[in-house]
Design a protein around this motif. Structure first.
Motif, PDB file in Angstrom:
ATOM      1  N   UNK A  85      10.717 -11.013  -5.865  1.00  0.00           N
ATOM      2  CA  UNK A  85      10.750  -9.570  -6.043  1.00  0.00           C
ATOM      3  C   UNK A  85      10.050  -8.874  -4.880  1.00  0.00           C
ATOM      4  N   UNK A  86      10.529  -7.685  -4.592  1.00  0.00           N
ATOM      5  CA  UNK A  86       9.978  -6.867  -3.511  1.00  0.00           C
ATOM      6  C   UNK A  86       9.017  -5.857  -4.122  1.00  0.00           C
ATOM      7  N   UNK A  87       7.795  -5.805  -3.602  1.00  0.00           N
ATOM      8  CA  UNK A  87       6.835  -4.852  -4.138  1.00  0.00           C
ATOM      9  C   UNK A  87       5.899  -4.384  -3.028  1.00  0.00           C
ATOM     10  N   UNK A  88       5.396  -3.199  -3.193  1.00  0.00           N
ATOM     11  CA  UNK A  88       4.526  -2.622  -2.174  1.00  0.00           C
ATOM     12  C   UNK A  88       4.315  -1.151  -2.449  1.00  0.00           C
ATOM     13  N   UNK A  89       4.132  -0.389  -1.406  1.00  0.00           N
ATOM     14  CA  UNK A  89       3.932   1.041  -1.561  1.00  0.00           C
ATOM     15  C   UNK A  89       3.914   1.713  -0.208  1.00  0.00           C
ATOM     16  N   UNK A  90       4.073   3.015  -0.220  1.00  0.00           N
ATOM     17  CA  UNK A  90       4.073   3.794   1.014  1.00  0.00           C
ATOM     18  C   UNK A  90       3.056   4.922   0.925  1.00  0.00           C
ATOM     19  N   UNK A  91       2.672   5.433   2.070  1.00  0.00           N
ATOM     20  CA  UNK A  91       1.797   6.591   2.134  1.00  0.00           C
ATOM     21  C   UNK A  91       2.280   7.486   3.269  1.00  0.00           C
ATOM     22  N   UNK A  92       1.942   8.768   3.187  1.00  0.00           N
ATOM     23  CA  UNK A  92       2.352   9.723   4.214  1.00  0.00           C
ATOM     24  C   UNK A  92       1.133  10.469   4.737  1.00  0.00           C
ATOM     25  N   UNK A  93       1.204  10.806   5.995  1.00  0.00           N
ATOM     26  CA  UNK A  93       0.092  11.499   6.643  1.00  0.00           C
ATOM     27  C   UNK A  93       0.644  12.401   7.740  1.00  0.00           C
ATOM     28  N   UNK A  94       0.087  13.585   7.862  1.00  0.00           N
ATOM     29  CA  UNK A  94       0.513  14.533   8.900  1.00  0.00           C
ATOM     30  C   UNK A  94       0.018  14.040  10.258  1.00  0.00           C
ATOM     31  N   UNK A  95       0.873  14.138  11.260  1.00  0.00           N
ATOM     32  CA  UNK A  95       0.519  13.606  12.579  1.00  0.00           C
ATOM     33  C   UNK A  95      -0.700  14.306  13.176  1.00  0.00           C
ATOM     34  N   UNK A  96      -0.906  15.569  12.858  1.00  0.00           N
ATOM     35  CA  UNK A  96      -2.059  16.293  13.389  1.00  0.00           C
ATOM     36  C   UNK A  96      -3.355  15.726  12.812  1.00  0.00           C
ATOM     37  N   UNK A  97      -3.360  15.489  11.495  1.00  0.00           N
ATOM     38  CA  UNK A  97      -4.549  14.918  10.857  1.00  0.00           C
ATOM     39  C   UNK A  97      -4.819  13.520  11.390  1.00  0.00           C
ATOM     40  N   UNK A  98      -3.762  12.729  11.529  1.00  0.00           N
ATOM     41  CA  UNK A  98      -3.926  11.361  12.019  1.00  0.00           C
ATOM     42  C   UNK A  98      -4.498  11.328  13.428  1.00  0.00           C
TER      43      UNK A  98
END
Length: 327
Positions: A85-98
């Motif tokens: 099975x495939x499992x995991x997760x994603x996250x998002x971040x604004x390029x300016x903050x990064x």
């Protein structure tokens, strides 16, 4: 077929961030100890299904008198298929903050660490509770594999182990170790892992005050380890993103379960498609168009139980006071 551990995967990787993620996965004693096999087909290529024969009845041997034949007897196996099975997760971040907030906190690394923690916790949850019949995205776990087997043991009311207070631990710790050994003797070898929840782990720590059979140490990553003989007592922790224990304590009866198993390619092990590849990370690409960037952590895996007697479960250990009906 190739077999590997996460420690070996780290040695094969030259990427510092990948090694960091592997170390985060290895903070789980279960994942750190786990051996993974691959799903490479003999004719070449990979598959998402791992097929093996599970040993149910072992071969016997006997003496015979001259001019007589042996009584035929065969080891009994059943073919089992494990779907990865495939499992995991994603996250998002604004390029300016990064790009501009690193003096406060490296947010990419922080989000990567948090997501990795959630993924490894989900593996632990499915390893015990996974049931593809109830959740098609999950692989089947230990509880389902041991259901109805000869190594599933439930304490009856007359032999209930009361370990729900300091006084009861002091009075019953020897009975507890006796029942533990009664389960151990059902296995085909010495268990390397005893998986428990936080409540039972605390009981083990208290029992260690009375018994000389325990050792306490730390891994190279600083993880606290308690061992009973050669078996590592592992806290399975909580389900990802919750405070619900992976191995629950019954709210009414105050009882919990304990899983014992041997890790090895002939016993309990993990399965991945390639066998020599670490968990995957996908970093936010700051060079691509778009203000919000996405990162991901992903793993493709399952659990295999090669021999029924390489694992066992003991139900009915009382680690909390029972609640009175109607209270």
């Amino acid at each position: 077929m190739a077999a590997f551990t996460l420690a070996q995967a780290k040695n094969l990787s030259q990427d510092k961030l990948t090694n960091y993620v592997i170390d985060e996965f290895r903070k789980s004693p279960l994942l750190d100890a786990m051996v993974f096999d691959d799903t490479v087909k003999p004719q070449g290529g990979n598959t998402m299904t791992y097929v093996y024969n599970r040993l149910k009845t072992m071969a016997t041997a006997e003496g015979r008198a001259l001019n007589t034949e042996y009584k035929p007897q065969q080891a009994d196996t059943e073919q089992v298929s494990v779907n990865l099975k495939v499992f995991g997760g994603s996250f998002q971040i604004d390029r300016v903050i990064a790009n501009y907030e690193k003096q406060v906190l490296d947010l990419v690394k922080f989000q990567l660490e948090q997501k990795t923690t959630a993924v490894r916790t989900l593996f632990q949850d499915w390893f015990i509770n996974g049931d593809s019949a109830k959740d098609t995205t999950a692989f089947d776990g230990m509880a389902k594999a041991l259901k109805g087997s000869s190594t599933e043991v439930t304490l009856d009311a007359s032999s209930l182990l009361q370990l729900d207070s300091a006084a009861n631990v002091k009075a019953n710790w020897q009975s507890f170790l006796y029942e533990l050994r009664q389960v151990e003797k059902l296995l085909d070898g010495e268990p390397g892992v005893i998986a428990v929840n936080n409540d039972l782990f605390a009981v083990f720590q208290s029992v260690a005050d009375f018994s000389t059979q325990f050792q306490q140490t730390k891994t190279e990553l600083g993880t606290h380890i308690v061992k009973y003989g050669n078996a590592t007592i592992m806290k399975m922790g909580d389900k990802p993103g919750t405070s619900t224990p992976i191995i629950e304590t019954d709210a009414t009866a105050g009882t919990t379960d304990m899983y014992l198993f041997r890790i090895g390619l002939d016993a309990v092990h993990g399965v991945t498609p390639e066998g020599t590849k670490e968990p995957k990370i996908f970093l936010p690409d700051m060079t691509r168009p778009g203000a919000v960037k996405t990162g991901e952590v992903e793993m493709v895996a399952a659990m295999a139980l090669k021999a029924t007697r390489s694992a066992a479960v003991l139900h009915g250990i009382q680690v909390a006071p029972a609640q009175k009906v109607g209270a």
